[in-house]
Design an enzyme around this catalytic site. Structure first.
Site, PDB file in Angstrom:
ATOM      1  N   TYR A   1     -11.919   5.552 -10.586  1.00 30.79           N
ATOM      2  CA  TYR A   1     -11.363   6.065  -9.128  1.00 30.79           C
ATOM      3  C   TYR A   1     -11.395   7.420  -9.519  1.00 30.79           C
ATOM      4  O   TYR A   1     -10.899   7.941  -8.462  1.00 30.79           O
ATOM      5  CB  TYR A   1     -10.423   5.409  -8.774  1.00 30.79           C
ATOM      6  CG  TYR A   1     -10.173   3.892  -8.932  1.00 30.79           C
ATOM      7  CD1 TYR A   1     -10.808   3.045  -8.103  1.00 30.79           C
ATOM      8  CD2 TYR A   1      -8.744   3.587  -9.527  1.00 30.79           C
ATOM      9  CE1 TYR A   1     -10.673   1.683  -8.464  1.00 30.79           C
ATOM     10  CE2 TYR A   1      -8.597   2.105  -9.706  1.00 30.79           C
ATOM     11  CZ  TYR A   1      -9.482   1.150  -9.035  1.00 30.79           C
ATOM     12  OH  TYR A   1      -9.678  -0.444  -9.102  1.00 30.79           O
TER      13      TYR A   1
ATOM     14  N   ARG B   1      -8.515   3.653 -14.919  1.00 29.50           N
ATOM     15  CA  ARG B   1      -8.410   4.192 -13.637  1.00 29.50           C
ATOM     16  C   ARG B   1      -9.209   5.471 -13.344  1.00 29.50           C
ATOM     17  O   ARG B   1      -9.737   5.658 -12.352  1.00 29.50           O
ATOM     18  CB  ARG B   1      -6.731   4.245 -12.991  1.00 29.50           C
ATOM     19  CG  ARG B   1      -6.397   2.975 -12.870  1.00 29.50           C
ATOM     20  CD  ARG B   1      -4.875   2.693 -12.152  1.00 29.50           C
ATOM     21  NE  ARG B   1      -4.961   3.037 -10.759  1.00 29.50           N
ATOM     22  CZ  ARG B   1      -4.917   4.253 -10.119  1.00 29.50           C
ATOM     23  NH1 ARG B   1      -4.296   5.159 -11.092  1.00 29.50           N
ATOM     24  NH2 ARG B   1      -4.976   4.321  -8.948  1.00 29.50           N
TER      25      ARG B   1
ATOM     26  N   CYS C   1     -16.830   3.433 -26.946  1.00 31.85           N
ATOM     27  CA  CYS C   1     -18.090   3.850 -27.196  1.00 31.85           C
ATOM     28  C   CYS C   1     -18.795   4.089 -25.946  1.00 31.85           C
ATOM     29  O   CYS C   1     -19.645   3.440 -25.286  1.00 31.85           O
ATOM     30  CB  CYS C   1     -19.277   3.077 -27.912  1.00 31.85           C
ATOM     31  SG  CYS C   1     -18.677   2.934 -29.730  1.00 31.85           S
ATOM     32  N   GLU C   2     -18.155   5.303 -25.085  1.00 33.53           N
ATOM     33  CA  GLU C   2     -18.847   5.498 -23.775  1.00 33.53           C
ATOM     34  C   GLU C   2     -18.223   6.758 -23.392  1.00 33.53           C
ATOM     35  O   GLU C   2     -17.105   6.955 -23.484  1.00 33.53           O
ATOM     36  CB  GLU C   2     -18.050   4.254 -22.913  1.00 33.53           C
ATOM     37  CG  GLU C   2     -18.490   4.355 -21.549  1.00 33.53           C
ATOM     38  CD  GLU C   2     -18.942   2.973 -20.623  1.00 33.53           C
ATOM     39  OE1 GLU C   2     -18.933   2.065 -21.534  1.00 33.53           O
ATOM     40  OE2 GLU C   2     -18.682   3.024 -19.374  1.00 33.53           O
TER      41      GLU C   2
ATOM     42  N   GLU D   1       3.656  -6.177   1.312  1.00 27.54           N
ATOM     43  CA  GLU D   1       3.526  -6.597  -0.244  1.00 27.54           C
ATOM     44  C   GLU D   1       3.325  -5.582  -0.875  1.00 27.54           C
ATOM     45  O   GLU D   1       2.125  -5.242  -1.486  1.00 27.54           O
ATOM     46  CB  GLU D   1       2.269  -7.486   0.151  1.00 27.54           C
ATOM     47  CG  GLU D   1       2.039  -8.615   1.097  1.00 27.54           C
ATOM     48  CD  GLU D   1       0.660  -9.069   1.362  1.00 27.54           C
ATOM     49  OE1 GLU D   1      -0.421  -8.383   1.048  1.00 27.54           O
ATOM     50  OE2 GLU D   1       0.690 -10.329   1.754  1.00 27.54           O
ATOM     51  N   PRO D   2       4.347  -4.773  -1.362  1.00 27.04           N
ATOM     52  CA  PRO D   2       4.587  -3.765  -2.475  1.00 27.04           C
ATOM     53  C   PRO D   2       3.856  -4.056  -3.773  1.00 27.04           C
ATOM     54  O   PRO D   2       4.538  -4.978  -4.418  1.00 27.04           O
ATOM     55  CB  PRO D   2       5.634  -3.067  -2.431  1.00 27.04           C
ATOM     56  CG  PRO D   2       6.594  -4.237  -1.811  1.00 27.04           C
ATOM     57  CD  PRO D   2       5.803  -5.194  -1.020  1.00 27.04           C
ATOM     58  N   GLY D   3       2.877  -3.526  -4.469  1.00 29.02           N
ATOM     59  CA  GLY D   3       2.577  -3.735  -5.721  1.00 29.02           C
ATOM     60  C   GLY D   3       2.933  -2.421  -6.490  1.00 29.02           C
ATOM     61  O   GLY D   3       3.983  -2.172  -7.219  1.00 29.02           O
TER      62      GLY D   3
ATOM     63  N   TYR E   1      -1.622  -1.138 -12.055  1.00 24.38           N
ATOM     64  CA  TYR E   1      -3.029  -1.228 -12.403  1.00 24.38           C
ATOM     65  C   TYR E   1      -3.673  -0.706 -13.643  1.00 24.38           C
ATOM     66  O   TYR E   1      -4.651  -0.131 -13.635  1.00 24.38           O
ATOM     67  CB  TYR E   1      -3.734  -0.818 -11.082  1.00 24.38           C
ATOM     68  CG  TYR E   1      -3.540  -1.259  -9.955  1.00 24.38           C
ATOM     69  CD1 TYR E   1      -3.943  -2.582  -9.683  1.00 24.38           C
ATOM     70  CD2 TYR E   1      -2.656  -0.590  -9.015  1.00 24.38           C
ATOM     71  CE1 TYR E   1      -3.469  -3.099  -8.270  1.00 24.38           C
ATOM     72  CE2 TYR E   1      -2.336  -1.235  -7.690  1.00 24.38           C
ATOM     73  CZ  TYR E   1      -2.735  -2.385  -7.448  1.00 24.38           C
ATOM     74  OH  TYR E   1      -2.228  -3.164  -6.427  1.00 24.38           O
TER      75      TYR E   1
ATOM     76  N   GLY F   1       0.784  -1.251  -0.042  1.00 19.99           N
ATOM     77  CA  GLY F   1      -0.104   0.160   0.047  1.00 19.99           C
ATOM     78  C   GLY F   1       0.771   1.383  -0.128  1.00 19.99           C
ATOM     79  O   GLY F   1       0.050   2.194  -0.018  1.00 19.99           O
TER      80      GLY F   1
HETATM   81  N1  LLP Z   1      -1.580  -6.866  -0.741  1.00 24.01           N
HETATM   82  C1  LLP Z   1      -2.894  -7.127  -0.760  1.00 24.01           C
HETATM   83  C2  LLP Z   1      -3.656  -8.014   0.101  1.00 24.01           C
HETATM   84  C3  LLP Z   1      -3.738  -6.103  -1.727  1.00 24.01           C
HETATM   85  O1  LLP Z   1      -4.940  -6.405  -1.619  1.00 24.01           O
HETATM   86  C4  LLP Z   1      -2.926  -5.275  -2.366  1.00 24.01           C
HETATM   87  C5  LLP Z   1      -3.687  -4.340  -3.213  1.00 24.01           C
HETATM   88  C6  LLP Z   1      -1.607  -5.046  -2.242  1.00 24.01           C
HETATM   89  C7  LLP Z   1      -1.033  -6.089  -1.437  1.00 24.01           C
HETATM   90  C8  LLP Z   1      -0.882  -3.972  -2.968  1.00 24.01           C
HETATM   91  O2  LLP Z   1      -1.181  -2.788  -2.850  1.00 24.01           O
HETATM   92  P1  LLP Z   1      -0.407  -1.612  -3.543  1.00 24.01           P
HETATM   93  O3  LLP Z   1       0.961  -1.666  -2.831  1.00 24.01           O
HETATM   94  O4  LLP Z   1      -0.492  -1.886  -4.923  1.00 24.01           O
HETATM   95  O5  LLP Z   1      -1.176  -0.643  -2.944  1.00 24.01           O
HETATM   96  N2  LLP Z   1      -6.853  -1.297  -8.663  1.00 24.01           N
HETATM   97  C9  LLP Z   1      -6.614  -0.276  -7.563  1.00 24.01           C
HETATM   98  C10 LLP Z   1      -5.776  -0.864  -6.670  1.00 24.01           C
HETATM   99  C11 LLP Z   1      -6.478  -2.019  -5.884  1.00 24.01           C
HETATM  100  C12 LLP Z   1      -5.329  -2.569  -4.892  1.00 24.01           C
HETATM  101  C13 LLP Z   1      -6.032  -3.860  -4.441  1.00 24.01           C
HETATM  102  N3  LLP Z   1      -5.063  -4.449  -3.441  1.00 24.01           N
HETATM  103  C14 LLP Z   1      -5.986   0.950  -8.477  1.00 24.01           C
HETATM  104  O6  LLP Z   1      -5.918   0.902  -9.424  1.00 24.01           O
HETATM  105  O7  LLP Z   1      -5.692   1.928  -7.600  1.00 24.01           O
END
Ligand code: LLP
Length: 439
Positions: free
Chosen positions: A341, A337, A368-369, A297-299, A398, A255
């Site tokens: 959002y 996105r 078409c939206e 858990e960084p994404g 994302y 996060g």
């Molecule tokens: N761990 C878990 C259990 C999660 O649900 C998520 C994200 C992450 C790690 C990674 O979080 P991050 O580091 O990426 O913030 N589609 C949305 C974001 C949804 C996030 C879902 N879970 C967007 O485009 O902002």
């Protein structure tokens, strides 16, 4: 002599040189010409640096086997898993599709964590057979199902239990997941977490390795992680006192936020990890419990600023007295996105990057939206016209992973850029790909 004006925009891998936009060490215009548009670019060096920032800070400030687990939902294809494996990160996988992708990339699945709030029996079988190290187990039905399926296979499956610490991270609602009323996890506050944890300890073929929480996405401060760690450690203490259970792994989820526009803060992951690590260590001492090994858990913060999307402008529609639209050859199919959002993005005209921006347009796609908006109220050069190249920054997270084939639009390719090298990591979908499943 070439005059190089190296103004960087937003991040140091985006620069303007002689009026043209560069990404990493390459001209975006040459890349657009070579691969066509729409085009996702990913800066491999940046992904690696982001991985190292987590890894080095966790090693330095936490130790004790702490690990960063890359959340593949942010961006998932084979080359990414090869990179994160080389960088020594684990993988947070959320579906059999993600597991399959990691498997094909020879990712060591014993270092993978299978997430999700509703794993089917088929998912569970598939993941156990694939050798996924840990299941992050969301609810009691899943505990029962994993125990039963692992039993039939004669194996013991390691799991973490996903709990909700009841924290609102003050981000947008769609990504806030740690609140008591969340669809994810089991609440500590209601006593249900204790119930499910003590129940899990009685189940065969399951080893409870620890606890997991994920409060939300786009978190800019360590306070949110510190508050959730405090609640989680309080729970570890309770489990220790009442059941003699020692928590091996504490997973605080993902996060950390990224900067999409200049007005958002620059954060130091390193400082944040130092603060959280120091807090956990002193809190464990205070509570008199063993220090668990930490997982994060960084994404987004691994891949977002490693990404950029290039488009070609088709039409510029000026509705005198009302508003203007710049339409591009992509849209909500490759970046949903804003539609979902209202997410902010920085947009630049790659071939006119040093021109003054005086024309306000909504940057829109070709679906078409009417909601097919990449970004409203973008300032463009007055001269913007068909054939210009537009870049949307910070699209590494994302975007590709949330892309769709709405309107049967083919998904763009992903090109990895690494300094002066570039290579195709995901090819462009063809029209035949779009009909490949039709019978
Ligand atoms: N761990 C878990 C259990 C999660 O649900 C998520 C994200 C992450 C790690 C990674 O979080 P991050 O580091 O990426 O913030 N589609 C949305 C974001 C949804 C996030 C879902 N879970 C967007 O485009 O902002």
């Amino acid at each position: 002599m070439e005059t190089v004006n190296k103004d960087c925009v937003l991040t140091d891998n985006v620069t303007i040189r002689d009026g043209e936009l560069w990404f990493s060490e390459q001209s975006t215009l040459l890349l657009a010409k070579k691969y066509g548009t729409p085009l996702y670019l990913m800066d491999e060096g940046r992904i690696r640096r982001n991985c190292r920032e987590y890894k080095e800070a966790l090693d330095e400030f936490y130790g004790n086997g702490a690990e960063a687990i890359y959340a593949g939902k942010a961006c998932c294809f084979k080359a990414i898993y090869r990179i994160i494996n080389e960088e020594g990160l684990g993988a947070d996988l959320v579906s059999c599709g993600e597991i399959h992708t990691a498997k094909l990339a020879q990712f060591p699945l014993e270092n993978a964590y299978f997430q999700g709030n509703n794993k089917t029996d088929w998912d569970i079988e598939y993941a156990i057979d694939a050798g996924v190290g840990y299941f992050v187990c969301d609810n009691v039905e899943e505990v029962d199902a994993i125990s039963e399926i692992a039993g039939k296979k004669g194996v013991t499956q390691k799991i973490l239990l996903r709990l909700t610490p009841g924290i609102d991270p003050h981000t947008y609602d769609e990504v806030a997941t740690g609140k008591v009323d969340s669809k994810f996890g089991t609440a500590i506050e209601t006593g249900q977490a204790e119930e499910i944890a003590s129940y899990t300890l009685t189940k065969p073929n399951i080893k409870l390795s620890g606890f997991h929480c994920h409060v939300g996405s786009m978190v800019f401060d360590s306070d949110t992680f510190v508050r959730s760690a405090e609640i989680m450690l309080g729970f570890c203490k309770l489990m220790n006192e009442k059941y003699g259970y020692v928590t091996e792994i504490l997973d605080l989820g993902g996060g950390y936020g990224v900067r999409y526009v200049e007005s958002q803060p620059v954060i130091s992951i390193r400082d944040n990890i130092r603060e959280v690590s120091e807090f956990i260590k002193s809190e464990c001492e205070k509570l008199g419990i063993a220090l668990p090994s930490l997982r994060l858990e960084p994404g987004r913060s691994i891949v977002a600023d490693a990404g950029m999307t290039l488009y070609t402008v088709g039409t510029v529609k000026k509705i005198t007295g009302y508003k203007n639209y710049a339409s591009i050859d992509g849209g909500m199919t490759d970046n949903p996105r804003y539609a979902l959002y209202h997410s902010a993005y920085t947009v630049l005209t790659a071939n006119k990057a040093s021109e003054e921006n005086t024309l306000k347009c909504d940057l829109v796609g070709r679906c078409c939206e009417s909601g097919d908006i990449i970004q409203p109220d973008v300032m463009f050069p007055e001269s913007i016209t068909r054939g210009d190249t537009v870049a949307v920054l910070t699209t590494g997270a994302y975007n590709y992973s949330m892309a769709s084939n709405y309107n049967r639009i083919a998904r763009p390719p992903v090109v990895m850029v690494d300094g002066k090298n570039d290579y195709l990591a995901v090819r462009r979908e063809s029209l035949d790909d779009l009909t490949a499943c039709d019978l």
